[in-house]
Design a protein around this motif. Structure first.
Motif, PDB file in Angstrom:
ATOM      1  N   GLY A  23       0.814  -1.206   0.000  1.00  0.00           N
ATOM      2  CA  GLY A  23       0.000   0.000   0.000  1.00  0.00           C
ATOM      3  C   GLY A  23       0.845   1.251   0.000  1.00  0.00           C
ATOM      4  O   GLY A  23       1.984   1.254   0.462  1.00  0.00           O
ATOM      5  N   LYS A  24       0.289   2.302  -0.570  1.00  0.00           N
ATOM      6  CA  LYS A  24       0.936   3.610  -0.602  1.00  0.00           C
ATOM      7  C   LYS A  24      -0.112   4.645  -0.240  1.00  0.00           C
ATOM      8  O   LYS A  24      -1.251   4.566  -0.690  1.00  0.00           O
ATOM      9  CB  LYS A  24       1.509   3.896  -1.983  1.00  0.00           C
ATOM     10  N   PHE A  25       0.296   5.586   0.585  1.00  0.00           N
ATOM     11  CA  PHE A  25      -0.597   6.634   1.062  1.00  0.00           C
ATOM     12  C   PHE A  25       0.098   7.967   0.882  1.00  0.00           C
ATOM     13  O   PHE A  25       1.242   8.128   1.285  1.00  0.00           O
ATOM     14  CB  PHE A  25      -0.902   6.382   2.543  1.00  0.00           C
ATOM     15  N   GLY A  26      -0.583   8.911   0.279  1.00  0.00           N
ATOM     16  CA  GLY A  26      -0.052  10.264   0.188  1.00  0.00           C
ATOM     17  C   GLY A  26       0.575  10.574  -1.138  1.00  0.00           C
ATOM     18  O   GLY A  26       0.527   9.768  -2.058  1.00  0.00           O
ATOM     19  N   PRO A  27       1.135  11.759  -1.238  1.00  0.00           N
ATOM     20  CA  PRO A  27       1.319  12.735  -0.162  1.00  0.00           C
ATOM     21  C   PRO A  27       0.003  13.400   0.243  1.00  0.00           C
ATOM     22  O   PRO A  27      -0.859  13.659  -0.584  1.00  0.00           O
ATOM     23  CB  PRO A  27       2.289  13.754  -0.745  1.00  0.00           C
ATOM     24  N   LEU A  28      -0.117  13.634   1.529  1.00  0.00           N
ATOM     25  CA  LEU A  28      -1.295  14.265   2.103  1.00  0.00           C
ATOM     26  C   LEU A  28      -0.887  15.587   2.725  1.00  0.00           C
ATOM     27  O   LEU A  28       0.067  15.642   3.503  1.00  0.00           O
ATOM     28  CB  LEU A  28      -1.913  13.360   3.172  1.00  0.00           C
ATOM     29  N   ASP A  29      -1.615  16.642   2.390  1.00  0.00           N
ATOM     30  CA  ASP A  29      -1.381  17.966   2.956  1.00  0.00           C
ATOM     31  C   ASP A  29      -2.050  18.007   4.328  1.00  0.00           C
ATOM     32  O   ASP A  29      -3.268  17.990   4.442  1.00  0.00           O
ATOM     33  CB  ASP A  29      -1.967  19.027   2.035  1.00  0.00           C
ATOM     34  N   LEU A  30      -1.246  18.037   5.388  1.00  0.00           N
ATOM     35  CA  LEU A  30      -1.772  17.991   6.753  1.00  0.00           C
ATOM     36  C   LEU A  30      -2.599  19.217   7.125  1.00  0.00           C
ATOM     37  O   LEU A  30      -3.449  19.140   8.008  1.00  0.00           O
ATOM     38  CB  LEU A  30      -0.625  17.815   7.751  1.00  0.00           C
ATOM     39  N   SER A  31      -2.376  20.333   6.458  1.00  0.00           N
ATOM     40  CA  SER A  31      -3.143  21.537   6.793  1.00  0.00           C
ATOM     41  C   SER A  31      -4.616  21.404   6.409  1.00  0.00           C
ATOM     42  O   SER A  31      -5.447  22.172   6.866  1.00  0.00           O
ATOM     43  CB  SER A  31      -2.533  22.774   6.121  1.00  0.00           C
ATOM     44  N   ARG A  32      -4.953  20.406   5.592  1.00  0.00           N
ATOM     45  CA  ARG A  32      -6.349  20.175   5.208  1.00  0.00           C
ATOM     46  C   ARG A  32      -7.120  19.379   6.270  1.00  0.00           C
ATOM     47  O   ARG A  32      -8.319  19.232   6.183  1.00  0.00           O
ATOM     48  CB  ARG A  32      -6.414  19.431   3.879  1.00  0.00           C
ATOM     49  N   LEU A  33      -6.395  18.875   7.269  1.00  0.00           N
ATOM     50  CA  LEU A  33      -7.014  18.077   8.325  1.00  0.00           C
ATOM     51  C   LEU A  33      -7.145  18.913   9.598  1.00  0.00           C
ATOM     52  O   LEU A  33      -6.312  19.778   9.863  1.00  0.00           O
ATOM     53  CB  LEU A  33      -6.174  16.837   8.619  1.00  0.00           C
ATOM     54  N   PRO A  34      -8.148  18.643  10.417  1.00  0.00           N
ATOM     55  CA  PRO A  34      -8.318  19.415  11.663  1.00  0.00           C
ATOM     56  C   PRO A  34      -7.448  18.889  12.806  1.00  0.00           C
ATOM     57  O   PRO A  34      -7.939  18.520  13.861  1.00  0.00           O
ATOM     58  CB  PRO A  34      -9.804  19.234  11.961  1.00  0.00           C
TER      59      PRO A  34
END
Length: 176
Positions: A23-34
Motif C-alpha cells: 500500500g501507498k498513502f499520500g502525499p497528504l497535505d496535513l493543513s487540510r485536516l483538523p
C-alpha cells in the motif's frame, strides 16, 4: 492471497494462508485536516505533508511487515518543526523501529529501537505479554531544536534550546 477461492471455501482455518499486501498513502497535505497541536491559547494547527508505504508478507502464523512514513515541511502554527522519517520492520518476532527527525536549525534526533515480541496469530491466541518483551533503544541527538514542544499542554508554556544526547539514560540528557 495465495490460495484459490475453492481452497479458501474448504478451509476451517486460515492462519497458514500466504498473504501479500502492498500500500501507498499520500502525499497528504496535513493543513487540510483538523489536527491541532497543543492546548488552550497555545493550540496550533499542524501543517506539512506526509506519505507512507506499507508492505506485508507471510501468513498469520509468520507475518512480516515493513511500514515507512515520511513528512516534509512539518510545522505547527508559525513554528517550523522540520521533517521526519520512520521505519517499522517486523520479522520473525523482532520489531525494529528507526526514526530520524531533522529540525529546521540543522539538528537531528535519531532513534533505533528493537523489541522481541511474537505478534503472530497463534501468539495472540495464547495471549501477548508485551510487558515482559525484551526492549532495547538507542537515541542520539545533535542540536535538535525543542521549540516544537511549546504549548503541547497548558503546563508547558514555552520550550527553547537544543537537545544534545549521545545515548544512555534520560538523566544524561542535557539542554543547552
Amino acid at each position: 492471497v495465495g490460495a484459490s477461492p475453492a481452497n479458501l471455501q474448504a478451509r476451517t482455518s486460515f492462519d497458514d494462508v500466504p498473504v501479500k499486501l502492498d500500500g501507498k498513502f499520500g502525499p497528504l497535505d496535513l493543513s487540510r485536516l483538523p489536527i491541532v497541536v497543543g492546548e488552550g491559547r497555545l493550540a496550533r494547527r499542524l501543517r506539512g505533508t506526509v506519505d507512507a508505504t506499507v508492505q506485508g508478507r507471510g501468513s498469520l502464523q509468520a507475518p512480516t511487515l515493513v511500514a515507512e512514513v515520511r513528512t516534509q515541511q512539518l510545522g505547527a502554527g508559525q513554528t517550523a518543526l522540520g521533517k521526519a522519517e520512520l521505519k517499522l520492520d517486523y520479522h520473525q518476532t523482532r520489531t525494529q523501529l528507526t526514526a530520524t527527525l531533522a529540525s529546521m536549525n540543522g539538528g537531528s534526533l535519531n532513534v533505533d529501537a528493537r523489541a522481541d515480541l511474537d505478534v503472530s496469530f497463534p501468539a495472540i491466541r495464547r495471549g501477548l505479554k508485551p510487558n515482559s518483551a525484551p526492549f532495547q533503544a538507542t537515541v542520539t541527538a545533535r542540536k535538535f531544536d525543542l521549540a516544537f514542544l511549546t504549548g503541547f499542554n497548558t503546563n508547558l508554556r514555552k520550550v527553547a534550546g537544543t537537545l544534545a544526547w549521545t545515548g544512555g539514560s534520560w538523566v544524561q540528557a542535557r539542554l543547552s
